[in-house]
Design a protein around this motif. Structure first.
Motif, PDB file in Angstrom:
ATOM      1  N   MET A   1      -9.225   2.558  -2.486  1.00  0.00           N
ATOM      2  CA  MET A   1      -8.045   1.735  -2.718  1.00  0.00           C
ATOM      3  C   MET A   1      -8.372   0.274  -2.425  1.00  0.00           C
ATOM      4  SD  MET A   1      -4.394   2.142  -0.868  1.00  0.00           S
ATOM      5  CE  MET A   1      -4.361   3.809  -1.464  1.00  0.00           C
ATOM      6  N   SER A   2      -7.911  -0.606  -3.283  1.00  0.00           N
ATOM      7  CA  SER A   2      -8.209  -2.015  -3.053  1.00  0.00           C
ATOM      8  C   SER A   2      -7.349  -2.532  -1.893  1.00  0.00           C
ATOM      9  CB  SER A   2      -7.895  -2.820  -4.308  1.00  0.00           C
ATOM     10  OG  SER A   2      -6.518  -2.744  -4.568  1.00  0.00           O
ATOM     11  N   HIS A   3      -7.827  -3.589  -1.269  1.00  0.00           N
ATOM     12  CA  HIS A   3      -7.047  -4.170  -0.190  1.00  0.00           C
ATOM     13  C   HIS A   3      -5.887  -4.965  -0.772  1.00  0.00           C
ATOM     14  CE1 HIS A   3      -9.620  -2.887   2.989  1.00  0.00           C
ATOM     15  NE2 HIS A   3     -10.661  -3.257   2.285  1.00  0.00           N
ATOM     16  N   ALA A   4      -4.826  -5.091   0.039  1.00  0.00           N
ATOM     17  CA  ALA A   4      -3.669  -5.874  -0.421  1.00  0.00           C
ATOM     18  C   ALA A   4      -4.096  -7.317  -0.654  1.00  0.00           C
ATOM     19  CB  ALA A   4      -2.577  -5.812   0.639  1.00  0.00           C
ATOM     20  N   ALA A   5      -3.443  -7.948  -1.604  1.00  0.00           N
ATOM     21  CA  ALA A   5      -3.759  -9.354  -1.893  1.00  0.00           C
ATOM     22  C   ALA A   5      -3.397 -10.205  -0.685  1.00  0.00           C
ATOM     23  CB  ALA A   5      -2.949  -9.799  -3.098  1.00  0.00           C
TER      24      ALA A   5
ATOM     25  N   GLU B   1      -0.744   4.796   3.058  1.00  0.00           N
ATOM     26  CA  GLU B   1      -1.925   5.655   2.893  1.00  0.00           C
ATOM     27  C   GLU B   1      -2.141   6.494   4.153  1.00  0.00           C
ATOM     28  OE1 GLU B   1      -5.454   3.542   1.777  1.00  0.00           O
ATOM     29  OE2 GLU B   1      -6.723   5.304   2.100  1.00  0.00           O
TER      30      GLU B   1
ATOM     31  N   ALA C   1       0.520  -4.455  -4.008  1.00  0.00           N
ATOM     32  CA  ALA C   1      -0.255  -4.681  -5.234  1.00  0.00           C
ATOM     33  C   ALA C   1      -0.098  -3.486  -6.184  1.00  0.00           C
ATOM     34  CB  ALA C   1      -1.720  -4.873  -4.882  1.00  0.00           C
TER      35      ALA C   1
ATOM     36  N   GLY D   1      -2.113  -2.003  -8.161  1.00  0.00           N
ATOM     37  CA  GLY D   1      -3.212  -1.035  -8.055  1.00  0.00           C
ATOM     38  C   GLY D   1      -3.020  -0.105  -6.873  1.00  0.00           C
ATOM     39  N   ASP D   2      -2.552  -0.658  -5.774  1.00  0.00           N
ATOM     40  CA  ASP D   2      -2.305   0.166  -4.583  1.00  0.00           C
ATOM     41  C   ASP D   2      -1.169   1.153  -4.836  1.00  0.00           C
ATOM     42  OD1 ASP D   2      -4.267  -1.154  -3.250  1.00  0.00           O
ATOM     43  OD2 ASP D   2      -2.941  -2.425  -2.063  1.00  0.00           O
TER      44      ASP D   2
ATOM     45  N   ALA E   1      -2.526   4.050  -6.852  1.00  0.00           N
ATOM     46  CA  ALA E   1      -3.413   4.897  -6.050  1.00  0.00           C
ATOM     47  C   ALA E   1      -2.615   5.741  -5.058  1.00  0.00           C
ATOM     48  CB  ALA E   1      -4.418   4.020  -5.318  1.00  0.00           C
ATOM     49  N   LEU E   2      -1.605   5.126  -4.446  1.00  0.00           N
ATOM     50  CA  LEU E   2      -0.783   5.863  -3.472  1.00  0.00           C
ATOM     51  C   LEU E   2      -0.013   6.990  -4.158  1.00  0.00           C
ATOM     52  CD1 LEU E   2       0.605   2.836  -1.425  1.00  0.00           C
ATOM     53  CD2 LEU E   2      -0.850   4.649  -0.514  1.00  0.00           C
TER      54      LEU E   2
ATOM     55  N   MET F   1      -2.320   9.801  -4.973  1.00  0.00           N
ATOM     56  CA  MET F   1      -2.668  10.536  -3.752  1.00  0.00           C
ATOM     57  C   MET F   1      -1.524  11.455  -3.343  1.00  0.00           C
ATOM     58  SD  MET F   1      -3.449   9.025   0.047  1.00  0.00           S
ATOM     59  CE  MET F   1      -4.926   8.180  -0.342  1.00  0.00           C
TER      60      MET F   1
END
Lengths: 240, 533
Positions: free
Chosen positions: A1-5, B143, B160, B162-163, B166-167, B170
């Protein structure tokens, strides 16, 4: 998972440049200042302004104002002269002072540094002055709350609060409408933080500029000491 | 430098790692200063600078150590008893607001959990985590919660994209619910989470990406005597092309397998058409009736079988109520003769110059729904959150022509509480619109329930009275139209709130859609009277 901006990711913020020699920029600054001056905030450093309200002024504000009336003009005047030791001695002792989780004086310094950053072009000593002033403020971070310290750290790194950067960017663009809108938004932030940070930012971006703005501002702030305005242009400076 | 008056009594107390909103602290200090026998009181962060200022003012003589993250309370008065009493009242007020785990006679105070894992150790039966942190931290916490086997609701926005994806993936793999980010409303097993209304339990299960949309449908169902089984939020972005409705589809499947749920309602605003169709196809495979309230989309083509399409939130509630009672759903609400009569009756109060609707919403879905309805009735429309025929308002602080403002939009809520909690910004704008000679109708939503303002109607009514008093005797009146989203069992009480508004001369509509239509009818009736086109 990418880190938050990162919370304040706009890279353009660090490139905002304010130059008062453009008439539109001066008008935008005047607009922001007149909104700030009429905000009527009775608490925090907004109470220093000519129209600062008095109803509901807290004890903590009443205790802070006499010290701020001395140290704020000292900070501005010494910064204008690039007198680093005196600027540090004006800025640091009050870190952590005032109401709020980001105490009022911290908010002012945060705005001041964000404003200074937009005005370092013109003289080669200015960026170094800002870096060293920022480092001194950051080094005193243990004197304040964790939340405030984090905002100071980010501001020293070049990322001021986004709502302040919005105001500075609007002034830099000389866009009066955008400045009015951004200022109105900034003044609504928190209880006293918006006013305190705006005060610092408008002083910071004006301090190295030619023109009457800074003198008029200092005169307005130090209305109990009318000589303070002439200090800004090279006379004696306020002392304890 | 200290000028401590030794004839006065003083008490000091520090509360470790403690903070309250600075407005609350100032109000509290001010209240304590008003107590008999008290001369001065303050509550500040215990920084060295604040301690020095207190010492310089002679407010404290003691040698306090700076602890910048602690709250310092100092009270001064004429006698020890008054000071001690004021201090204990201050502490009680602050602690009541904090509601920490208290020690009991049976043992010491519990150590507050500093992580999800600690909380789970303390309550091993827990299976749900509600996450409300600044957006930059929310994804990491969500997460962790999912990895601990917890269902998750993320109240925070600014996660974000993308997050989020992904969450949600999951969560699906682990067969857990992932509601949000930016999920403000849910009711799980009868427990309201975030902004929610006090509802009866019953046969209708809902999943929605539009918080106030869910509140409106569930409140209208409740008023029709129909309760809800589960209300699941999925976050504002869930039905985008990127996220593909992951949470809504998972919620839909969960409700399909939930025996007490007999009717399902899905609520969204501006979903991706492709995602909406995909959800429609999946819903058509279920053995239960499903009502789609996807505002802003024309999905009439996919209605049929167990799929019912509603164009407005109140239509969705009516359809679901009928289905829950085993009846045939009614035709959509259209032109209501009673509203038309009410509009004609009131339009006569307007002057020729008064021509425009000014809508001040706290609910984003309400603003959206009203725009979809008003776009068919009036023009031009401006908004800070424009859709369809509306245009972007150049200066959100200043209305022009017909203007619909969503005051819950991020622009207005950065650094401020949501307008459902804190009415100040909306009341200020209400006064501003009243003063505009072109304003004909002010349109409002009033949202009740847990988390919302304790008495919004009284605040609004009082502001309306002040605004009317400030107008010149020759000025014409402004018509205020509102709908209240809530139930009788809500802490604010639906009928109490409606009565306060009625007393202030507000025209009440039974739903947000009806309120928007009533506003449009008034404008039309006024135009007809004045001979406008």
């Amino acid at each position: 998972m990418s880190h938050a901006a990162p919370p304040w990711p706009d890279p353009d913020v660090r490139r905002t440049v304010i130059r008062f020699r453009h008439g539109s920029t001066r008008r935008a600054w005047d607009t922001a200042w007149s909104h700030l001056a009429s905000s009527g905030q009775p608490n925090g450093l907004g109470a220093l302004l000519p129209n600062g309200g008095t109803d509901g002024r807290s004890l903590q504000t009443r205790l802070l104002l006499p010290r701020a009336l001395i140290d704020l003009p000292r900070l501005v005047v010494s910064t204008r002269r690039l007198a680093l030791p005196e600027a540090v001695s004006a800025a640091v002792p009050l870190i952590g002072a005032g109401p709020g989780l980001t105490p009022s004086w911290d908010d002012l310094l945060i705005g001041f540094m964000a404003g200074l950053r937009t005005a370092t072009s013109g003289k080669p000593e200015r960026p170094g002055f800002l870096t060293r002033l920022g480092a001194a403020i950051q080094a005193a971070g243990n004197a304040t709350t964790d939340v405030s310290r984090r905002v100071i750290d980010r501001t020293v790194a070049g990322y001021g609060p986004p709502w302040i950067d919005d105001v500075l960017a609007a002034i830099a663009a000389g866009n009066v409408t955008r400045t009015r809108r951004a200022t109105r938004e900034a003044l609504h932030i928190g209880h006293t933080s918006g006013t305190d940070t705006m005060l610092g930012a408008l002083l910071g971006c004006a301090v190295w500029q030619a023109g009457p703005q800074l003198d008029a501002t200092l005169a307005a702030l130090s209305c109990r000491d009318p000589n303070m305005a002439s200090d800004a242009s090279g006379g004696r400076h306020g002392t304890h | 430098m200290a000028r401590t008056d030794k004839s006065l009594a003083r008490a000091e107390k520090t509360l470790p790692n403690f903070y309250r909103d600075s407005v609350a602290l100032m109000q509290l200090s001010s209240r304590i200063e008003g107590f008999p026998g008290i001369t001065r009181a303050t509550a500040v962060m215990a920084t060295q600078a604040n301690i020095d200022l207190l010492k310089e003012a002679g407010f404290t003589a003691s040698d306090l150590s700076p602890r910048p993250n602690d709250l310092l309370i100092v009270i001064e008065g004429h006698d020890d008893a008054a000071v001690a009493d004021a201090l204990s009242q201050t502490e009680a007020a602050l602690q009541a607001a904090a509601a920490p785990a208290a020690g009991t006679a049976a043992g010491p105070a519990a150590i507050p959990a500093a992580s999800l894992a600690m909380a789970l150790e303390d309550k091993p039966a827990a299976n749900f985590a509600l996450i409300s942190t600044p957006g930059e931290y929310a994804a990491a916490e969500a997460e962790k919660a999912l990895r601990l086997g917890l269902n998750v609701m993320v109240f925070s926005a600014n996660v974000a994209p993308g997050d989020e994806i992904a969450l949600k993936r999951m969560a699906r793999e682990r067969q857990l619910l992932m509601m949000g980010p930016d999920c403000g409303t849910a009711i799980v097993n009868g427990v309201p989470l975030g902004f929610a209304n006090a509802l009866q339990r019953g046969p209708v299960g809902l999943v929605g990406s539009a918080g106030t949309g869910l509140q409106e449908v569930t409140s209208l169902l409740d008023r029709a005597g129909i309760g809800v089984s589960q209300v699941l939020g999925c976050g504002a972005r869930d039905l985008s092309d990127d996220v593909q409705g992951l949470s809504m589809r998972q919620g839909l499947a969960a409700l399909a397998g939930d025996d007490p749920t007999r009717v399902i309602v899905l609520v969204a605003k501006h979903p991706s058409i492709a995602v909406a169709r995909r959800i429609g196809r999946e819903a058509a495979q279920l053995g239960k009736p499903v009502v789609l309230a996807f505002l802003g989309l024309d999905l009439a083509g996919i209605a049929g079988g167990n799929i019912f399409v509603a164009g407005t939130l109140d239509d969705a509630a009516r359809t679901a109520a009928a289905l829950a009672l085993g009846k045939t759903p009614p035709t959509p609400a259209g032109r209501d003769p009673a509203l038309a009569a009410l509009a004609r009756e009131n339009a006569g109060r307007l002057s020729e110059r008064q021509a425009y609707i000014r809508a001040l919403y706290s609910g984003g879905t309400f603003c959206y729904e009203a725009q979809t309805l008003l776009a068919q009735e009036v023009a031009p429309i401006w908004s800070n959150t424009p859709i369809a025929a509306a245009s972007t308002l150049p200066d959100v602080w200043t209305s022009r022509e017909h203007t619909l403002i969503d005051l819950g939009d991020e622009f207005f809520t950065r650094g401020r509480p949501h307008p459902m909690i804190d009415l100040r910004l909306r009341l200020e704008r209400l006064r501003q619109e009243f003063a505009d000679p072109q304003t004909a109708v002010i349109l409002l939503d009033v949202v009740l329930g847990y988390g919302a303002h304790a008495d919004p109607a009284t605040e609004i009514a009082s502001t309306i009275a002040d605004a009317r008093a400030a107008r010149q005797p020759t000025d014409h009146d402004v018509i205020v139209v509102a709908s209240v989203c809530g139930t009788q069992a809500d802490p604010q009480g639906l009928s109490r709130q409606e009565e306060a508004l009625r007393q202030a001369g507000v025209l009440l509509a039974p739903s947000n859609a009806a309120a928007a239509r009533l506003a449009a009818r008034i404008i039309h009736a006024h135009s007809n009277r004045a001979g406008h086109t």
